[in-house]
Design a protein around this motif. Structure first.
Motif, PDB file in Angstrom:
ATOM      1  N   TRP A  28       8.621  -7.609 -11.015  1.00 35.36           N
ATOM      2  CA  TRP A  28       8.701  -6.407 -10.192  1.00 35.36           C
ATOM      3  C   TRP A  28      10.028  -5.674 -10.408  1.00 35.36           C
ATOM      4  O   TRP A  28      10.468  -4.925  -9.546  1.00 35.36           O
ATOM      5  CB  TRP A  28       8.553  -6.770  -8.714  1.00 35.36           C
ATOM      6  CG  TRP A  28       7.232  -7.397  -8.363  1.00 35.36           C
ATOM      7  CD1 TRP A  28       6.919  -8.719  -8.429  1.00 35.36           C
ATOM      8  CD2 TRP A  28       6.060  -6.728  -7.899  1.00 35.36           C
ATOM      9  NE1 TRP A  28       5.616  -8.925  -8.037  1.00 35.36           N
ATOM     10  CE2 TRP A  28       5.066  -7.719  -7.701  1.00 35.36           C
ATOM     11  CE3 TRP A  28       5.742  -5.388  -7.628  1.00 35.36           C
ATOM     12  CZ2 TRP A  28       3.785  -7.405  -7.238  1.00 35.36           C
ATOM     13  CZ3 TRP A  28       4.466  -5.078  -7.179  1.00 35.36           C
ATOM     14  CH2 TRP A  28       3.500  -6.078  -6.989  1.00 35.36           C
ATOM     15  N   ARG A  63       1.196  -0.586   1.873  1.00 37.92           N
ATOM     16  CA  ARG A  63       2.319  -1.488   2.121  1.00 37.92           C
ATOM     17  C   ARG A  63       2.042  -2.462   3.259  1.00 37.92           C
ATOM     18  O   ARG A  63       2.744  -3.475   3.394  1.00 37.92           O
ATOM     19  CB  ARG A  63       3.581  -0.672   2.418  1.00 37.92           C
ATOM     20  CG  ARG A  63       4.100   0.073   1.189  1.00 37.92           C
ATOM     21  CD  ARG A  63       5.269   0.974   1.499  1.00 37.92           C
ATOM     22  NE  ARG A  63       5.700   1.708   0.304  1.00 37.92           N
ATOM     23  CZ  ARG A  63       6.495   2.750   0.307  1.00 37.92           C
ATOM     24  NH1 ARG A  63       6.996   3.205   1.453  1.00 37.92           N
ATOM     25  NH2 ARG A  63       6.823   3.349  -0.825  1.00 37.92           N
ATOM     26  N   ALA A 116      10.795   3.671   0.581  1.00 37.77           N
ATOM     27  CA  ALA A 116      11.182   3.443  -0.811  1.00 37.77           C
ATOM     28  C   ALA A 116      12.046   4.594  -1.315  1.00 37.77           C
ATOM     29  O   ALA A 116      12.097   5.661  -0.696  1.00 37.77           O
ATOM     30  CB  ALA A 116       9.930   3.297  -1.671  1.00 37.77           C
ATOM     31  N   SER A 122       1.057  -9.062   1.376  1.00 41.35           N
ATOM     32  CA  SER A 122       2.443  -8.674   1.110  1.00 41.35           C
ATOM     33  C   SER A 122       2.610  -7.162   1.195  1.00 41.35           C
ATOM     34  O   SER A 122       1.679  -6.390   0.985  1.00 41.35           O
ATOM     35  CB  SER A 122       2.846  -9.169  -0.279  1.00 41.35           C
ATOM     36  OG  SER A 122       4.067  -8.623  -0.658  1.00 41.35           O
ATOM     37  N   SER A 123       3.841  -6.710   1.475  1.00 37.44           N
ATOM     38  CA  SER A 123       4.111  -5.279   1.584  1.00 37.44           C
ATOM     39  C   SER A 123       4.210  -4.623   0.217  1.00 37.44           C
ATOM     40  O   SER A 123       4.046  -3.420   0.090  1.00 37.44           O
ATOM     41  CB  SER A 123       5.410  -5.049   2.364  1.00 37.44           C
ATOM     42  OG  SER A 123       6.490  -5.662   1.681  1.00 37.44           O
ATOM     43  N   LYS A 124       4.468  -5.396  -0.842  1.00 37.17           N
ATOM     44  CA  LYS A 124       4.559  -4.817  -2.183  1.00 37.17           C
ATOM     45  C   LYS A 124       3.158  -4.528  -2.728  1.00 37.17           C
ATOM     46  O   LYS A 124       2.216  -5.269  -2.451  1.00 37.17           O
ATOM     47  CB  LYS A 124       5.290  -5.781  -3.123  1.00 37.17           C
ATOM     48  CG  LYS A 124       6.771  -5.922  -2.836  1.00 37.17           C
ATOM     49  CD  LYS A 124       7.498  -6.637  -3.949  1.00 37.17           C
ATOM     50  CE  LYS A 124       7.020  -8.063  -4.129  1.00 37.17           C
ATOM     51  NZ  LYS A 124       7.844  -8.807  -5.103  1.00 37.17           N
ATOM     52  N   TYR A 125       3.064  -3.464  -3.502  1.00 37.49           N
ATOM     53  CA  TYR A 125       1.772  -3.188  -4.144  1.00 37.49           C
ATOM     54  C   TYR A 125       1.987  -2.650  -5.549  1.00 37.49           C
ATOM     55  O   TYR A 125       3.020  -2.059  -5.869  1.00 37.49           O
ATOM     56  CB  TYR A 125       0.918  -2.232  -3.300  1.00 37.49           C
ATOM     57  CG  TYR A 125       1.309  -0.773  -3.337  1.00 37.49           C
ATOM     58  CD1 TYR A 125       0.721   0.122  -4.239  1.00 37.49           C
ATOM     59  CD2 TYR A 125       2.243  -0.261  -2.429  1.00 37.49           C
ATOM     60  CE1 TYR A 125       1.071   1.463  -4.244  1.00 37.49           C
ATOM     61  CE2 TYR A 125       2.589   1.084  -2.432  1.00 37.49           C
ATOM     62  CZ  TYR A 125       1.997   1.946  -3.354  1.00 37.49           C
ATOM     63  OH  TYR A 125       2.335   3.284  -3.359  1.00 37.49           O
ATOM     64  N   THR A 132      -2.032 -10.139  -4.950  1.00 36.58           N
ATOM     65  CA  THR A 132      -1.388  -8.847  -5.160  1.00 36.58           C
ATOM     66  C   THR A 132      -2.319  -7.703  -4.761  1.00 36.58           C
ATOM     67  O   THR A 132      -3.496  -7.698  -5.138  1.00 36.58           O
ATOM     68  CB  THR A 132      -0.998  -8.678  -6.639  1.00 36.58           C
ATOM     69  OG1 THR A 132      -0.132  -9.742  -7.028  1.00 36.58           O
ATOM     70  CG2 THR A 132      -0.280  -7.349  -6.861  1.00 36.58           C
ATOM     71  N   ASP A 183       5.549  -0.186  -5.921  1.00 38.84           N
ATOM     72  CA  ASP A 183       6.635  -1.098  -6.317  1.00 38.84           C
ATOM     73  C   ASP A 183       6.598  -1.378  -7.812  1.00 38.84           C
ATOM     74  O   ASP A 183       7.631  -1.658  -8.420  1.00 38.84           O
ATOM     75  CB  ASP A 183       6.519  -2.397  -5.526  1.00 38.84           C
ATOM     76  CG  ASP A 183       6.664  -2.165  -4.030  1.00 38.84           C
ATOM     77  OD1 ASP A 183       7.806  -2.126  -3.533  1.00 38.84           O
ATOM     78  OD2 ASP A 183       5.629  -1.995  -3.359  1.00 38.84           O
TER      79      ASP A 183
END
Length: 592
Positions: free
Chosen positions: A150, A340, A347, A380-383, A444, A504
């Motif tokens: 990432w 998110r 961001a 998770s908040s990441k994508y 993910t 992300d």
């Protein structure tokens, strides 16, 4: 007449000495020098002895040179004879080949013999059942993701800072006339056209009328500039650069522009035309008629050579002047917030994509529906955003074979060559195999940008079987939230643009796509070295994927990671390449 000098008959030694380089001190050709033989009090007998030794040495040298010339002559003659014999032999072979080639049996036998020694050429079959099964097993193991998955190479990437907003000139008054433009294509082609026409207006010292967008048969979208971008911000931000007006003066509105020769089509302007073209061919028309209309304008301005400030203006327009309208920003904020999940955050790009209210739009969840909240709270908040450039029109124009049977394979005879050269877009199956090989775990969240994927929902099912948290804007937004954008493909594409740029990590399947180019450039410009982009080298990947029936997963994984790692290098924009895609250049960004 002057004193006479003794002749050679009176001084026999001087005749001999002169022949072998022992010139007298007063030679009429050379004149006296301090290195002459007879200078000073040197004894004449010693001089004669020395010159005799030189004469003997000269004779030996002459004999050696004669011998060398003789040897070289013999070797030259030998080479000439050898060349003559080989040429005759070659002519005989050609004659023999021509005679045999007329015999079809011989030609067939020759081809069969050649095939025995040739390496069999692998053909693309579009079937990845075995590899998808291996990928599924690897994802179930839930291994730790690679540390740099990432991340960008921060040290090099973070050294570049945005600076296209800096100006070092005064605004033009636009006294040479007015420029109108009707841009064609989708939203991304139109964006490029707008930035190009802004530079052309400055170059010609002309006032720019707010751009219009052409209604094409492909996109069937009637959206105009003001439906997508903020007109007032566009005009105000670029006011120190060019004069922008909303419409032509009344005295020019009644003119028949086609009749007076003021309509210029894209056919008349070469792709990536240089500034000289506009100064030579367009400016005279503008000065004569006071107005000119570019119809179908697109990629019609070269990236190089272009003066520094004009190139900077191009970047300034793309990265600063084109802000989406609040209606698009607010809906895109809903999309990003739900992507998110419960770990929403602001961001680096949010302010530039969503405007001054970005923080409240991203962090405020009161307007989220319970269904959407439940769908996003567990992960998770990441994508990861994936631009899957696999629409039916793209597939048709690529001339690549995608497993459509024998008929399709015969129609696209050159498909294997195109794939080997890396000219075919990745299929959904190939894209998901790439993600799995890179190490993105099963949980993910993957946002897929693009619509009308060739193969429909069945094709997407392959992706969701490996990544169950794979979503689209149609899945994350309610029908009422999407309703204002129905039948407006450009406005829907703007939502995809924002969701991809704010991700992300961003992965593309076709580096030639305008959306992928603009998004990746936007992430470079505003990302601060923290917004990684995955650009597959399709030529290398095709070589790996052709071995899908035999390659082991660990080998496939290692080779894919190496191929992608080699595309992550941080470098300045190559000459002639797009500043929208490669903004790391002195005109757009400052390097620490």
């Amino acid at each position: 007449m002057g004193q006479e000098r003794p002749n050679d008959e009176e001084r026999p030694e001087s005749r001999d000495l002169g022949v072998y380089g022992c010139s007298p001190p007063h030679s009429p050709r050379l004149g006296p020098t301090r290195f002459s033989v007879f200078s000073g009090d040197l004894n004449p007998k010693q001089t004669i002895k020395r010159c005799k030794r030189k004469r003997i040495q000269a004779c030996n040298d002459q004999r050696t040179a004669t011998t060398a010339i003789g040897v070289m002559a013999i070797l030259g003659f030998f080479c000439l004879v050898n060349w003559f014999m080989l040429s005759r032999l070659h002519e005989g072979r050609v004659w023999l080949r021509r005679g045999l080639s007329e015999n079809p049996k011989f030609v067939s036998a020759q081809n069969e013999e050649r095939k025995k020694f040739e390496k069999p050429r692998r053909k693309y079959n579009g079937t990845y059942g075995r590899m998808l099964s291996l990928a599924a097993h690897a994802l179930v193991e839930n291994k730790l993701e690679p540390k740099d998955l990432w991340q960008e190479p921060k040290e090099q990437a973070s050294a570049w800072k945005p600076c296209a907003d800096q100006r070092s000139w005064t605004p033009d008054d636009g006294k040479n006339g007015y420029i109108m433009v009707t841009a064609n294509g989708g939203i991304n082609q139109q964006r490029v056209a707008v930035c190009n026409i802004v530079v052309v207006a400055r170059l010609l010292n002309a006032a720019l009328v707010i751009p219009k967008f052409m209604l094409s048969d492909v996109w069937t979208d009637a959206s105009q500039f003001g439906d997508i971008y903020q007109e007032e911000h566009f005009m105000e931000y670029l006011s120190p650069d060019i004069r922008i007006v909303k419409e032509l003066p009344k005295e020019l509105q009644s003119l028949d522009l086609e009749e007076i020769g003021s309509v210029v089509t894209d056919i008349e302007v070469m792709k990536e035309a240089k500034p000289d073209f506009y100064m030579t061919h367009i400016l005279p028309i503008l000065l004569k008629n006071r107005v000119i209309h570019f119809v179908g304008f697109g990629n019609r301005l070269a990236f190089d050579p272009l003066p520094f400030e004009l190139q900077r203006l191009r970047c300034r327009c793309n990265f600063h002047a084109l802000n989406f309208v609040p209606r698009i920003q607010e809906t895109a904020a809903l999309l990003v917030r739900r992507l998110r999940g419960s770990g929403s955050y602001v961001a680096p790009l949010d302010l530039h994509l969503l405007g001054p209210k970005s923080s409240s739009l991203i962090l405020d969840k009161k307007s989220d529906s319970p269904v959407q909240e439940e769908a996003t709270s567990s992960s998770s908040s990441k994508y990861l955003a994936l631009h899957l450039r696999f629409e039916i029109d793209m597939v048709a124009h690529s001339l690549c074979y995608f497993g459509g049977g024998e008929t399709e394979q015969k129609e696209f005879r050159s498909a294997d060559v195109l794939r080997t050269e890396g000219l075919c877009p990745l299929t959904p199956e190939e894209a998901v195999l790439m993600l799995a090989a890179l190490g993105f775990n099963r949980e993910t969240r993957v946002f897929v940008a693009g619509a009308n994927i060739y193969g429909g929902s069945k094709r997407l099912a392959v992706l969701t079987s490996l990544y169950p948290n794979l979503v689209t804007k149609e899945k994350l937004l309610t029908e009422s939230e999407l309703q204002p954008f129905k039948n407006f493909s450009s406005q829907l594409a703007a939502l995809d643009f924002i969701a991809c740029a704010a991700a992300d990590a961003f992965a593309m399947t076709d580096s030639g796509s305008q959306l992928s180019s603009l998004v990746s450039g936007y992430r470079i410009y505003y990302g601060g070295g923290k917004m990684p982009t995955i650009r597959p080298n399709k030529r290398r990947l095709s070589d790996i994927l052709l071995k899908n029936s035999t390659i082991e997963w660990n080998v496939f994984e290692r080779r894919v990671r190496k191929a992608i790692r080699q595309t992550k290098h941080v470098f300045a924009r190559p000459n002639g390449r797009s500043v929208y895609r490669y903004p790391r250049c002195k005109e757009c960004m400052c390097h620490a």
